[in-house]
Motif scaffolding. Structure first.
Motif, PDB file in Angstrom:
ATOM      1  N   LEU A 135      42.166  40.635  79.086  1.00 21.26           N
ATOM      2  CA  LEU A 135      42.531  39.576  81.048  1.00 21.26           C
ATOM      3  C   LEU A 135      43.790  39.124  80.637  1.00 21.26           C
ATOM      4  N   ASP A 136      44.380  39.283  80.319  1.00 15.94           N
ATOM      5  CA  ASP A 136      46.243  38.765  80.844  1.00 15.94           C
ATOM      6  C   ASP A 136      46.351  39.980  81.852  1.00 15.94           C
ATOM      7  N   GLU A 137      46.534  39.151  83.295  1.00 13.36           N
ATOM      8  CA  GLU A 137      47.291  39.444  84.573  1.00 13.36           C
ATOM      9  C   GLU A 137      48.160  40.329  84.593  1.00 13.36           C
ATOM     10  N   LYS A 138      48.949  39.859  83.260  1.00 12.82           N
ATOM     11  CA  LYS A 138      50.898  40.919  83.487  1.00 12.82           C
ATOM     12  C   LYS A 138      49.862  41.849  82.310  1.00 12.82           C
ATOM     13  N   GLN A 139      49.185  42.469  81.928  1.00 14.07           N
ATOM     14  CA  GLN A 139      48.898  43.344  81.571  1.00 14.07           C
ATOM     15  C   GLN A 139      47.620  44.759  82.315  1.00 14.07           C
ATOM     16  N   ASN A 140      47.696  44.185  83.819  1.00  8.37           N
ATOM     17  CA  ASN A 140      46.928  45.223  84.303  1.00  8.37           C
ATOM     18  C   ASN A 140      45.571  45.849  84.274  1.00  8.37           C
ATOM     19  N   SER A 141      45.181  45.707  83.754  1.00  9.67           N
ATOM     20  CA  SER A 141      44.355  45.875  83.356  1.00  9.67           C
ATOM     21  C   SER A 141      43.255  46.257  84.590  1.00  9.67           C
ATOM     22  N   MET A 142      42.623  47.438  84.682  1.00  6.78           N
ATOM     23  CA  MET A 142      41.712  47.086  85.579  1.00  6.78           C
ATOM     24  C   MET A 142      40.563  47.121  85.716  1.00  6.78           C
ATOM     25  N   PHE A 143      40.143  46.790  83.681  1.00  8.80           N
ATOM     26  CA  PHE A 143      38.715  46.038  83.292  1.00  8.80           C
ATOM     27  C   PHE A 143      38.671  44.659  83.408  1.00  8.80           C
ATOM     28  N   ARG A 144      40.102  44.205  84.079  1.00  9.08           N
ATOM     29  CA  ARG A 144      39.973  42.669  84.334  1.00  9.08           C
ATOM     30  C   ARG A 144      38.989  41.706  85.353  1.00  9.08           C
ATOM     31  N   GLY A 145      38.787  42.441  85.750  1.00  9.83           N
ATOM     32  CA  GLY A 145      37.724  42.135  86.851  1.00  9.83           C
ATOM     33  C   GLY A 145      35.988  41.259  86.397  1.00  9.83           C
ATOM     34  N   ASN A 146      36.364  43.091  85.249  1.00  5.25           N
ATOM     35  CA  ASN A 146      34.992  42.925  84.913  1.00  5.25           C
ATOM     36  C   ASN A 146      34.884  41.045  83.985  1.00  5.25           C
ATOM     37  N   LEU A 147      35.905  40.601  83.186  1.00  2.00           N
ATOM     38  CA  LEU A 147      36.012  40.000  82.068  1.00  2.00           C
ATOM     39  C   LEU A 147      35.816  38.297  82.723  1.00  2.00           C
ATOM     40  N   ILE A 148      35.727  38.935  84.488  1.00  2.55           N
ATOM     41  CA  ILE A 148      35.592  37.226  85.213  1.00  2.55           C
ATOM     42  C   ILE A 148      34.636  36.719  85.666  1.00  2.55           C
ATOM     43  N   ILE A 149      34.040  35.324  85.327  1.00  2.00           N
ATOM     44  CA  ILE A 149      32.517  35.331  86.343  1.00  2.00           C
ATOM     45  C   ILE A 149      32.868  33.977  86.765  1.00  2.00           C
ATOM     46  N   GLY A 150      32.131  34.998  88.074  1.00  2.00           N
ATOM     47  CA  GLY A 150      32.399  33.128  88.685  1.00  2.00           C
ATOM     48  C   GLY A 150      33.729  32.653  88.615  1.00  2.00           C
ATOM     49  N   GLY A 151      34.602  33.658  88.979  1.00  2.00           N
ATOM     50  CA  GLY A 151      35.836  33.195  88.594  1.00  2.00           C
ATOM     51  C   GLY A 151      36.173  32.382  87.784  1.00  2.00           C
ATOM     52  N   LYS A 152      35.423  32.756  86.739  1.00  2.00           N
ATOM     53  CA  LYS A 152      36.315  31.817  85.412  1.00  2.00           C
ATOM     54  C   LYS A 152      36.322  33.415  84.006  1.00  2.00           C
ATOM     55  N   PRO A 153      37.253  33.082  82.822  1.00  2.00           N
ATOM     56  CA  PRO A 153      37.031  33.808  82.029  1.00  2.00           C
ATOM     57  C   PRO A 153      36.161  34.252  80.731  1.00  2.00           C
ATOM     58  N   ILE A 154      35.614  34.847  80.248  1.00  2.00           N
ATOM     59  CA  ILE A 154      35.142  34.867  79.343  1.00  2.00           C
ATOM     60  C   ILE A 154      36.207  34.581  78.231  1.00  2.00           C
ATOM     61  N   GLU A 155      35.431  34.029  76.767  1.00  2.00           N
ATOM     62  CA  GLU A 155      36.004  33.472  75.865  1.00  2.00           C
ATOM     63  C   GLU A 155      35.880  34.539  74.345  1.00  2.00           C
ATOM     64  N   ALA A 156      36.631  35.591  74.285  1.00  2.00           N
ATOM     65  CA  ALA A 156      36.562  35.818  73.137  1.00  2.00           C
ATOM     66  C   ALA A 156      37.288  34.849  72.159  1.00  2.00           C
ATOM     67  N   LYS A 157      36.428  34.520  71.023  1.00  2.00           N
ATOM     68  CA  LYS A 157      36.896  34.316  69.687  1.00  2.00           C
ATOM     69  C   LYS A 157      37.121  34.579  68.174  1.00  2.00           C
ATOM     70  N   LYS A 158      37.514  35.207  67.257  1.00  2.00           N
ATOM     71  CA  LYS A 158      37.368  35.233  66.311  1.00  2.00           C
ATOM     72  C   LYS A 158      36.151  34.104  65.149  1.00  2.00           C
ATOM     73  N   VAL A 159      35.627  34.589  64.636  1.00  2.00           N
ATOM     74  CA  VAL A 159      34.486  33.906  63.554  1.00  2.00           C
ATOM     75  C   VAL A 159      35.452  33.732  62.468  1.00  2.00           C
ATOM     76  N   ASP A 160      34.971  35.105  61.571  1.00  2.00           N
ATOM     77  CA  ASP A 160      35.454  35.725  60.065  1.00  2.00           C
ATOM     78  C   ASP A 160      36.233  37.130  60.711  1.00  2.00           C
ATOM     79  N   ASP A 161      36.692  37.801  59.686  1.00  2.00           N
ATOM     80  CA  ASP A 161      37.459  38.896  59.742  1.00  2.00           C
ATOM     81  C   ASP A 161      36.329  39.850  60.744  1.00  2.00           C
ATOM     82  N   LEU A 162      34.756  39.544  60.302  1.00  2.00           N
ATOM     83  CA  LEU A 162      34.188  40.603  61.089  1.00  2.00           C
ATOM     84  C   LEU A 162      33.307  40.162  61.982  1.00  2.00           C
TER      85      LEU A 162
END
Length: 531
Positions: A135-162
């Motif tokens: 999602l970091d634009e500076k990392q220039n990932s080809m997949f970034r657009g797939n994680l932007i939904i309706g103009g907003k990014p998805i959010e990945a959150k750690k709940v616990d180690d697993l």
């Protein structure tokens, strides 16, 4: 994704064949090494496997790899979260993936005890880091657009180690198809890298797959060695070597001499390899489109006009071209749409421009086109056949086609570097998976994987709406409109939905368990053994 296969360069590769499914009830686990084998003899440990590849790898990092060779090697170096075949999940690093009732939250559970090749634990931190780096634009990932939904990014959150929670900003019917492409990379290796794609740490990769990196000699080979702590069970083979054989004739000779154990084979060479009686030839569908890429940034200054692109099609006969390239319709079905038949909402009932030499001549004359440059991969018989056919047909309508034959690495750099203007046409192809949202990176304006440099704002809008439309009927209409527009614009000239042929040395077992897979040949090389 930078290049893309044995008969044509693949542009961007998503190897999943996935149906949206939020429940883990349809899942399976990778079988362990004691599972039932198809062969009558029990699997043995030890031995080496040599796989032919057509070029040097571009990068040892699955989230930046786009060429077939890199993706194939990365499949053994890095384990995926899960894979999908015929709508059924097989979990690898993940233990489950479930969706909330409103499909706005997905919960991913990892297996316990996972480790990277250097012994460090693989946890939810690595998954969250991977998503955030994409999602970091500076990392220039080809997949970034797939994680932007309706103009907003998805959010990945750690709940616990697993456990990781993925929060959707709105309905995201293609999310699982995206997640199956994204492979965790180690946070402890890359967290301080300003440019992950260019990081020298990719040169000595630390993965989580069945084999770990040992040695790479440019132009010669890449060797991987067994990872004893692989969570799916210790692999049978000691090593896997990817031998770089850029010339098809040389690769076929190496097969016949026993210097290669597995390699792609073109239809033109199938009979020769079969005659050795040492190989099983396995044709299988990869959900792959073979097509003629038209470079709209060509310095001719006319290929950005759809009438000129249509003229190229009018000059050709698709059935003749398939016969010239693939010898038999057994290996290729005529293609009109940019979506492949295994993709949701595919239709081949779209505009097509072919079999009208008079119209082609008229349009070329109006545009002042007298010469085109067609680059092909040297030693690739299918690409060379396509180039010669196009040369012949365009000559009949007053256009000279200069065929430039260059090696795979040079072709990849020229075509997929994104800036070359000194070529007009090439043979290309891609395998994108089950969900049409994956194709957006190929056909939306200014996307780094839009190698044709095609632009149509209406197509951009249709892809954006399709990614967030929860109603299947409405979503289908959006993608059908996109298929129609891309076809009317003649953004590419689709040739065929093709089958791939793989030659497999009869001395090796576990082939069925390893699962033949689009792009990467096998899903899990840990299952293959020397009889």
């Amino acid at each position: 994704m930078r290049t893309k296969w044995s008969t044509a360069i693949i542009l961007v590769l998503l190897t999943a064949l996935i149906t949206a499914c939020g429940s883990s009830s349809d899942s399976t686990k990778p079988s362990d090494n004691s599972g039932q084998q198809t062969e009558t003899s029990a699997p043995k440990d030890g031995g080496n496997l040599i796989i032919g590849v057509g070029a040097d790898p571009v990068i040892f990092n699955p989230n930046y790899a786009g060429d077939r060779v890199s993706l194939t090697i990365d499949q053994s170096l890095y384990a995926p979260l899960f894979q999908v075949n015929n709508g059924k999940k097989t979990y690898y690093l993940a233990d489950s993936l479930t969706a909330s009732a409103d499909s706005m939250t997905y919960t991913l559970k990892l297996k316990s005890g996972l480790t990277w090749h250097d012994g460090q634990p693989l946890t939810a931190d690595d998954v969250v880091f991977t998503i955030n780096s994409i999602l970091d634009e500076k990392q220039n990932s080809m997949f970034r657009g797939n994680l932007i939904i309706g103009g907003k990014p998805i959010e990945a959150k750690k709940v616990d180690d697993l456990t990781v929670e993925f929060k959707m900003p709105q309905a995201a019917p293609a999310f699982e198809a995206t997640l199956v492409q994204l492979t965790p990379i180690p946070k402890h290796i890359f967290e301080n890298e300003a440019n992950i794609e260019k990081s020298t740490k990719n040169n000595t990769p630390v993965g989580s797959g069945p084999f770990k990196f040992k040695e790479y000699k440019t132009g010669e080979y890449v060797t991987l060695e067994r990872f004893d702590n692989y969570f799916g069970g210790k692999p049978h083979l000691d090593t896997v070597t990817y031998r770089i054989a850029k010339d098809t004739n040389a690769a076929n000779l190496a097969l016949q001499n026993g210097e290669l154990n597995i390699n792609y084979v073109t239809p033109q060479d199938a009979a020769t390899i079969t005659a050795t009686k040492n190989f099983d030839l396995v044709p299988y569908s990869e959900g792959r489109l073979s097509y003629i890429l038209i470079n709209e940034k060509s310095d001719l200054g006319v290929l950005d006009r759809k009438e000129v692109r249509q003229a190229i099609g009018y000059a050709l006969n698709r059935e003749e071209l398939i016969t010239a390239a693939y010898l038999s319709p057994e290996y290729a079905d005529p293609a009109h749409s940019f979506l492949t038949p295994d993709t949701l909402f595919h239709t081949n009932d779209v505009a097509t421009f072919d079999n009208d030499a008079a119209k082609a001549k008229e349009l070329f004359q109006q545009a002042g086109v007298k010469k085109l440059r067609f680059v092909v991969k040297s030693g690739d018989k299918t690409q060379e056949s396509i180039g010669l056919y196009v040369q012949q047909k365009l000559k009949e309508v007053g256009v000279d086609v200069e065929i430039q034959s260059i090696d795979a690495s040079a072709l990849n750099s020229k075509v997929y570097g994104g800036t070359a203007t000194d070529f007009d046409l090439t043979v290309a192809g891609y395998i994108m998976g089950f969900d049409p949202d994956a194709y957006s990176i190929l056909f939306t304006t200014d996307n780094s994987s839009n190698y044709s440099h095609y632009t149509n704002k209406q197509v951009d809008e249709l892809f954006q709406k399709g990614a967030g439309e929860a109603d299947a009927a409405k979503r289908g209409e959006l993608y059908k409109q996109a298929q129609q527009l891309v076809a009317e614009d003649a953004a590419i000239y689709p040739i065929a939905y093709t089958k791939t042929i793989v030659a497999v040395d009869k001395r090796y077992g576990g082939i069925e368990e390893a699962v033949l897979k689009p792009v990467v040949i096998f899903e899990d090389l840990s299952k293959i053994y020397l009889k």
